[in-house]
Design an enzyme around this catalytic site. Structure first.
Site, PDB file in Angstrom:
ATOM      1  CE  LYS A  26      -7.507   0.884   0.636  1.00  0.00           C
ATOM      2  NZ  LYS A  26      -7.074  -0.019   1.676  1.00  0.00           N
ATOM      3  CB  SER A  58      -0.961  -0.007   1.186  1.00  0.00           C
ATOM      4  OG  SER A  58      -0.277  -0.225   2.393  1.00  0.00           O
ATOM      5  CG  HIS A 115      -3.616  -0.970  -2.448  1.00  0.00           C
ATOM      6  ND1 HIS A 115      -4.127   0.309  -2.400  1.00  0.00           N
ATOM      7  CD2 HIS A 115      -3.347  -1.304  -1.164  1.00  0.00           C
ATOM      8  CE1 HIS A 115      -4.140   0.741  -1.153  1.00  0.00           C
ATOM      9  NE2 HIS A 115      -3.673  -0.226  -0.381  1.00  0.00           N
TER      10      HIS A 115
HETATM   11  C1  LIG Z   1      -6.889  -0.151   3.039  1.00  0.00           C
HETATM   12  C2  LIG Z   1      -6.312  -1.459   3.366  1.00  0.00           C
HETATM   13  C3  LIG Z   1      -6.914  -2.291   4.312  1.00  0.00           C
HETATM   14  C4  LIG Z   1      -8.055  -1.848   5.169  1.00  0.00           C
HETATM   15  O1  LIG Z   1      -9.236  -1.779   4.448  1.00  0.00           O
HETATM   16  P1  LIG Z   1     -10.412  -0.832   4.975  1.00  0.00           P
HETATM   17  O2  LIG Z   1     -11.605  -1.330   4.265  1.00  0.00           O
HETATM   18  O3  LIG Z   1     -10.018   0.556   4.616  1.00  0.00           O
HETATM   19  O4  LIG Z   1     -10.485  -1.041   6.458  1.00  0.00           O
HETATM   20  C5  LIG Z   1      -6.391  -3.553   4.485  1.00  0.00           C
HETATM   21  N1  LIG Z   1      -5.310  -3.964   3.807  1.00  0.00           N
HETATM   22  C6  LIG Z   1      -4.686  -3.171   2.921  1.00  0.00           C
HETATM   23  C7  LIG Z   1      -3.477  -3.670   2.209  1.00  0.00           C
HETATM   24  C8  LIG Z   1      -5.153  -1.889   2.682  1.00  0.00           C
HETATM   25  O5  LIG Z   1      -4.523  -1.083   1.845  1.00  0.00           O
END
Ligand SMILES: *Cc1c(COP(=O)(O)O)cnc(C)c1O
Length: 393
Positions: free
Chosen positions: A242, A182, A210
């Site tokens: 995302k 991320s 992602h």
């Molecule tokens: C954003 C993210 C999460 C958390 O997801 P949310 O739905 O925002 O709680 C978990 N793992 C990764 C790799 C992320 O980038």
């Protein structure tokens, strides 16, 4: 000794962060229009959201949300296992399972909760959980809350992961990795990790927050893109907030895994089901992400354009093939200064500082989206050429 005041201690911790130039600040966005945001009454072009396909404000999603709210209302009213699980949740789970090539999928309210729930359900105290050092915070927290032995290997170092697994040959073992990291944007060595897990009889879990929507011919994600099957990666998790432009998350896998999570994952059992209208919007997002291949192609072209321009300017690019294109500045204050300079030029790009990234690895986390145009990228590059990138004097 008198008992310490907990809030005073917390305030001291915040003051220390402020002295180190690491204070976190909350900013309110007053309005948005695609990649444009309004902050303090000023219009800024955002290069820091995770809306990689530009779906968050798509009229088809907005319409699906409105129509479902008209018929179903807002709140789901209870947890899935009581009476919160509606037809649209079931339809979304089915679509996600089909998309990712898994038997079943299970919705969670956030990615954070999905990872905590999976680890708590799968792992026991005597188990070992091997993780990449740069994994997302919630994977680390999940293993710790589950009480398993947590071992973190240097970033993408498959040999180090192998040593950690072979040191505990009799323990139940889960190897967990981000698909796309991320904060760095690079892709995990998924094929090598899958081969290692086969050799060591460990389970491989990939968090594709992602990668889903971005990689694969129909956006199936980084696991399918690496040619790996449900057998290679039995535990697949991804978020809906995302590339899909919505909110929430899911875990996909065998019927055995999903049934087990329904029985045991506390962050699934003891929480309110996501609003059904949100599930309806997400289902519309899944359909668009599958069919709109042009969004992935446009994103790829913008990534190539940004990297070529940034290389020409001698900017500190990192080896990332994805929509996450960090510029590594090192010093936390330098990252903050660069972010503020970009804001004066009309761009919103956040500085990411320790402890979110390792000490000395502060950066501008630039993210690209299919909602951007070539001219947007060109103007960002032009501003970046003027912004101080080194340590401030
Ligand atoms: C954003 C993210 C999460 C958390 O997801 P949310 O739905 O925002 O709680 C978990 N793992 C990764 C790799 C992320 O980038």
């Amino acid at each position: 000794m008198p008992r310490p005041s907990l809030t005073e201690r917390l305030a001291q911790h915040s003051a220390e962060r402020a002295r180190a130039g690491l204070l976190r600040r909350l900013h309110t966005i007053e309005q948005t229009d695609g990649p444009w945001v309004w902050r303090n009454g000023r219009q800024l072009l955002s290069f820091c959201s995770n809306d990689y396909l530009g779906l968050a404000q798509h009229p088809v999603l907005v319409d699906a949300l409105k129509r479902a709210a008209d018929s179903d209302g807002v709140g789901s009213g209870s947890a899935h296992l009581i009476c919160g699980h509606r037809s649209v949740h079931a339809a979304l789970e089915e679509a996600l399972a089909e998309w990712t090539g898994r038997e079943r999928a299970l919705l969670f309210s956030t990615g954070y909760m999905a990872n905590l729930g999976v680890m708590q359900a799968l792992l026991q105290r005597d188990d070992v959980c091997v993780q990449d050092k740069l994994n997302h915070a919630c994977l680390i927290d999940g293993a710790q809350l589950a009480g398993a032995e947590l071992k973190r290997y240097p970033h993408a170092d498959v040999d180090a992961a192998a040593r950690q697994l072979s040191a505990r040959p009799e323990a139940g073992a889960l190897l967990a990795t981000d698909g796309v990291f991320s904060m760095d944007g690079d892709v995990a060595p998924l094929r090598e990790l899958a081969a290692l897990c086969q050799r060591e009889s460990a389970s491989l879990m990939v968090d594709d927050a992602h990668g889903l929507g971005v990689f694969g011919v129909r956006g199936e994600g980084s696991v399918a893109d690496a040619g790996l099957s449900a057998h290679d990666v039995p535990v697949l998790m991804a978020t809906l907030g995302k590339a899909l432009g919505c909110s929430g998350a899911f875990v996909a896998g065998s019927a055995e895994l999903i049934d087990g999570l329904v029985q045991s994952a506390r962050t699934y059992i003891y929480t309110t089901a996501m609003p059904p209208a949100l599930a309806a919007a997400t289902l519309a997002a899944v359909r668009l992400a599958q069919s709109d291949g042009w969004r992935r192609e446009k994103l790829r072209a913008l990534i190539a354009r940004f990297r070529a321009g940034a290389a020409q300017l001698g900017l500190p690019l990192m080896p990332s093939p994805t929509a996450i294109q960090p510029l590594l500045l090192g010093d936390a204050t330098a990252a903050l200064v660069a972010s503020e300079a970009l804001e004066r030029e009309g761009f919103l790009v956040t500085a990411i500082r320790p402890p979110t990234v390792p000490q000395g690895k502060a950066r501008l986390r630039i993210t690209l989206s299919a909602a951007h145009e070539e001219g947007d990228v060109d103007r960002l590059l032009e501003s970046l050429s003027r912004v101080p990138m080194g340590r401030p004097v």
